[in-house]
Design a protein around this motif. Structure first.
Motif, PDB file in Angstrom:
ATOM      1  N   VAL A   1       0.842  -1.205   0.000  1.00  0.00           N
ATOM      2  CA  VAL A   1       0.000   0.000   0.000  1.00  0.00           C
ATOM      3  C   VAL A   1       0.876   1.254   0.000  1.00  0.00           C
ATOM      4  N   PHE A   2       1.947   1.246   0.789  1.00  0.00           N
ATOM      5  CA  PHE A   2       2.879   2.379   0.806  1.00  0.00           C
ATOM      6  C   PHE A   2       3.385   2.667  -0.603  1.00  0.00           C
ATOM      7  N   HIS A   3       3.815   1.622  -1.290  1.00  0.00           N
ATOM      8  CA  HIS A   3       4.366   1.812  -2.638  1.00  0.00           C
ATOM      9  C   HIS A   3       3.301   2.250  -3.634  1.00  0.00           C
ATOM     10  N   PHE A   4       2.107   1.747  -3.487  1.00  0.00           N
ATOM     11  CA  PHE A   4       1.046   2.185  -4.401  1.00  0.00           C
ATOM     12  C   PHE A   4       0.760   3.673  -4.214  1.00  0.00           C
ATOM     13  N   LEU A   5       0.606   4.085  -2.970  1.00  0.00           N
ATOM     14  CA  LEU A   5       0.222   5.466  -2.698  1.00  0.00           C
ATOM     15  C   LEU A   5       1.335   6.478  -2.971  1.00  0.00           C
ATOM     16  N   PHE A   6       2.557   6.124  -2.603  1.00  0.00           N
ATOM     17  CA  PHE A   6       3.626   7.115  -2.610  1.00  0.00           C
ATOM     18  C   PHE A   6       4.686   6.889  -3.686  1.00  0.00           C
ATOM     19  N   ARG A   7       4.544   5.819  -4.471  1.00  0.00           N
ATOM     20  CA  ARG A   7       5.457   5.586  -5.587  1.00  0.00           C
ATOM     21  C   ARG A   7       4.689   5.393  -6.880  1.00  0.00           C
ATOM     22  N   ASP A   8       3.879   4.356  -6.949  1.00  0.00           N
ATOM     23  CA  ASP A   8       3.235   3.974  -8.204  1.00  0.00           C
ATOM     24  C   ASP A   8       2.300   5.048  -8.753  1.00  0.00           C
ATOM     25  N   ARG A   9       1.453   5.603  -7.905  1.00  0.00           N
ATOM     26  CA  ARG A   9       0.515   6.644  -8.376  1.00  0.00           C
ATOM     27  C   ARG A   9       1.267   7.901  -8.806  1.00  0.00           C
ATOM     28  N   ILE A  10       2.340   8.218  -8.110  1.00  0.00           N
ATOM     29  CA  ILE A  10       3.123   9.396  -8.476  1.00  0.00           C
ATOM     30  C   ILE A  10       3.856   9.162  -9.789  1.00  0.00           C
ATOM     31  N   LEU A  11       4.369   7.946  -9.992  1.00  0.00           N
ATOM     32  CA  LEU A  11       5.010   7.635 -11.273  1.00  0.00           C
ATOM     33  C   LEU A  11       4.002   7.743 -12.422  1.00  0.00           C
ATOM     34  N   ASP A  12       2.769   7.292 -12.180  1.00  0.00           N
ATOM     35  CA  ASP A  12       1.718   7.426 -13.203  1.00  0.00           C
ATOM     36  C   ASP A  12       1.437   8.903 -13.494  1.00  0.00           C
ATOM     37  N   LEU A  13       1.381   9.714 -12.446  1.00  0.00           N
ATOM     38  CA  LEU A  13       1.128  11.145 -12.609  1.00  0.00           C
ATOM     39  C   LEU A  13       2.276  11.816 -13.362  1.00  0.00           C
ATOM     40  N   GLN A  14       3.512  11.441 -13.032  1.00  0.00           N
ATOM     41  CA  GLN A  14       4.666  12.001 -13.724  1.00  0.00           C
ATOM     42  C   GLN A  14       4.685  11.596 -15.198  1.00  0.00           C
ATOM     43  N   ALA A  15       4.252  10.383 -15.494  1.00  0.00           N
ATOM     44  CA  ALA A  15       4.203   9.938 -16.886  1.00  0.00           C
ATOM     45  C   ALA A  15       3.146  10.717 -17.671  1.00  0.00           C
ATOM     46  N   ALA A  16       2.014  10.989 -17.022  1.00  0.00           N
ATOM     47  CA  ALA A  16       0.941  11.723 -17.696  1.00  0.00           C
ATOM     48  C   ALA A  16       1.265  13.209 -17.827  1.00  0.00           C
ATOM     49  N   PHE A  17       1.944  13.765 -16.831  1.00  0.00           N
ATOM     50  CA  PHE A  17       2.268  15.191 -16.807  1.00  0.00           C
ATOM     51  C   PHE A  17       3.737  15.374 -16.430  1.00  0.00           C
ATOM     52  N   PRO A  18       4.656  15.265 -17.405  1.00  0.00           N
ATOM     53  CA  PRO A  18       6.088  15.429 -17.105  1.00  0.00           C
ATOM     54  C   PRO A  18       6.385  16.814 -16.520  1.00  0.00           C
ATOM     55  N   ALA A  19       7.568  16.971 -15.981  1.00  0.00           N
ATOM     56  CA  ALA A  19       7.951  18.222 -15.324  1.00  0.00           C
ATOM     57  C   ALA A  19       7.835  19.422 -16.256  1.00  0.00           C
TER      58      ALA A  19
ATOM     59  N   VAL B   1       8.718  11.009  -5.977  1.00  0.00           N
ATOM     60  CA  VAL B   1       8.422   9.626  -5.594  1.00  0.00           C
ATOM     61  C   VAL B   1       9.089   9.326  -4.260  1.00  0.00           C
ATOM     62  N   ALA B   2       8.367   8.645  -3.390  1.00  0.00           N
ATOM     63  CA  ALA B   2       8.937   8.234  -2.110  1.00  0.00           C
ATOM     64  C   ALA B   2       9.602   6.870  -2.280  1.00  0.00           C
ATOM     65  N   VAL B   3      10.851   6.795  -1.893  1.00  0.00           N
ATOM     66  CA  VAL B   3      11.569   5.524  -1.864  1.00  0.00           C
ATOM     67  C   VAL B   3      11.615   5.112  -0.401  1.00  0.00           C
ATOM     68  N   TYR B   4      11.041   3.938  -0.089  1.00  0.00           N
ATOM     69  CA  TYR B   4      10.937   3.538   1.318  1.00  0.00           C
ATOM     70  C   TYR B   4      12.309   3.524   1.981  1.00  0.00           C
ATOM     71  N   SER B   5      12.363   4.122   3.151  1.00  0.00           N
ATOM     72  CA  SER B   5      13.582   4.132   3.950  1.00  0.00           C
ATOM     73  C   SER B   5      13.216   3.890   5.406  1.00  0.00           C
ATOM     74  N   SER B   6      13.840   2.909   5.995  1.00  0.00           N
ATOM     75  CA  SER B   6      13.578   2.634   7.414  1.00  0.00           C
ATOM     76  C   SER B   6      14.149   3.739   8.300  1.00  0.00           C
ATOM     77  N   GLU B   7      14.970   4.628   7.719  1.00  0.00           N
ATOM     78  CA  GLU B   7      15.528   5.758   8.456  1.00  0.00           C
ATOM     79  C   GLU B   7      14.546   6.932   8.526  1.00  0.00           C
ATOM     80  N   ASP B   8      13.511   6.914   7.689  1.00  0.00           N
ATOM     81  CA  ASP B   8      12.523   8.005   7.648  1.00  0.00           C
ATOM     82  C   ASP B   8      11.373   7.657   8.590  1.00  0.00           C
ATOM     83  N   ASP B   9      11.200   8.465   9.626  1.00  0.00           N
ATOM     84  CA  ASP B   9      10.167   8.192  10.630  1.00  0.00           C
ATOM     85  C   ASP B   9       8.764   8.151  10.040  1.00  0.00           C
ATOM     86  N   SER B  10       8.484   9.004   9.058  1.00  0.00           N
ATOM     87  CA  SER B  10       7.139   9.000   8.470  1.00  0.00           C
ATOM     88  C   SER B  10       6.885   7.682   7.727  1.00  0.00           C
ATOM     89  N   HIS B  11       7.917   7.100   7.133  1.00  0.00           N
ATOM     90  CA  HIS B  11       7.768   5.826   6.436  1.00  0.00           C
ATOM     91  C   HIS B  11       7.533   4.688   7.431  1.00  0.00           C
TER      92      HIS B  11
END
Length: 120
Positions: free
Chosen positions: A51-69, A95-105
């Motif tokens: 779920v973390f990857h879907f919300l904070f990686r996959d959906r953002i990658l889809d958004l970036q593909a549809a609307f590049p910078a 895109v969020a890359v999971y890190s065990s060092e990031d408290d929010s993750h």
């Protein structure tokens, strides 16, 4: 799943406009059903990680593909350039890359794991 027919109709409808979200819904229900059949903390944690990857990686990658910078808004009728899609009010997402060092993750992963574990 109280009404499988209604769920299927909703997924079919969503698949036309948001195929990634429809795929995630199906995958989530399948994962939750597998977890319910064989409950474990590890299974709940894997679902939370997915779920973390879907919300904070996959959906953002889809958004970036549809609307590049560098995407520009162009009027459909006049073909006039209206300016950049991304700006002050709409910042380009990262895109969020999971890190065990990031408290929010880790907080998200722990909280979601607990929620999924008590659900099954």
């Amino acid at each position: 799943l109280a009404n499988p027919g209604a769920f299927e109709a909703k997924i079919r409808d969503k698949a036309g406009s948001e195929p990634g979200a429809a795929f995630f819904d199906i995958r989530s229900v399948t994962s939750l059903a597998k977890l319910a059949a064989n409950p474990s903390i590890g299974g709940a944690a894997q679902l939370a990680f997915d779920v973390f990857h879907f919300l904070f990686r996959d959906r953002i990658l889809d958004l970036q593909a549809a609307f590049p910078a560098d995407f520009r808004v162009v009027d459909a009728k006049t073909k006039q350039d209206k300016g950049p899609f991304w700006g002050e009010k709409k910042r380009y997402p990262t895109v969020a890359v999971y890190s065990s060092e990031d408290d929010s993750h880790t907080d998200f992963l722990l909280s979601a794991t607990c929620l999924f574990a008590v659900t099954v």
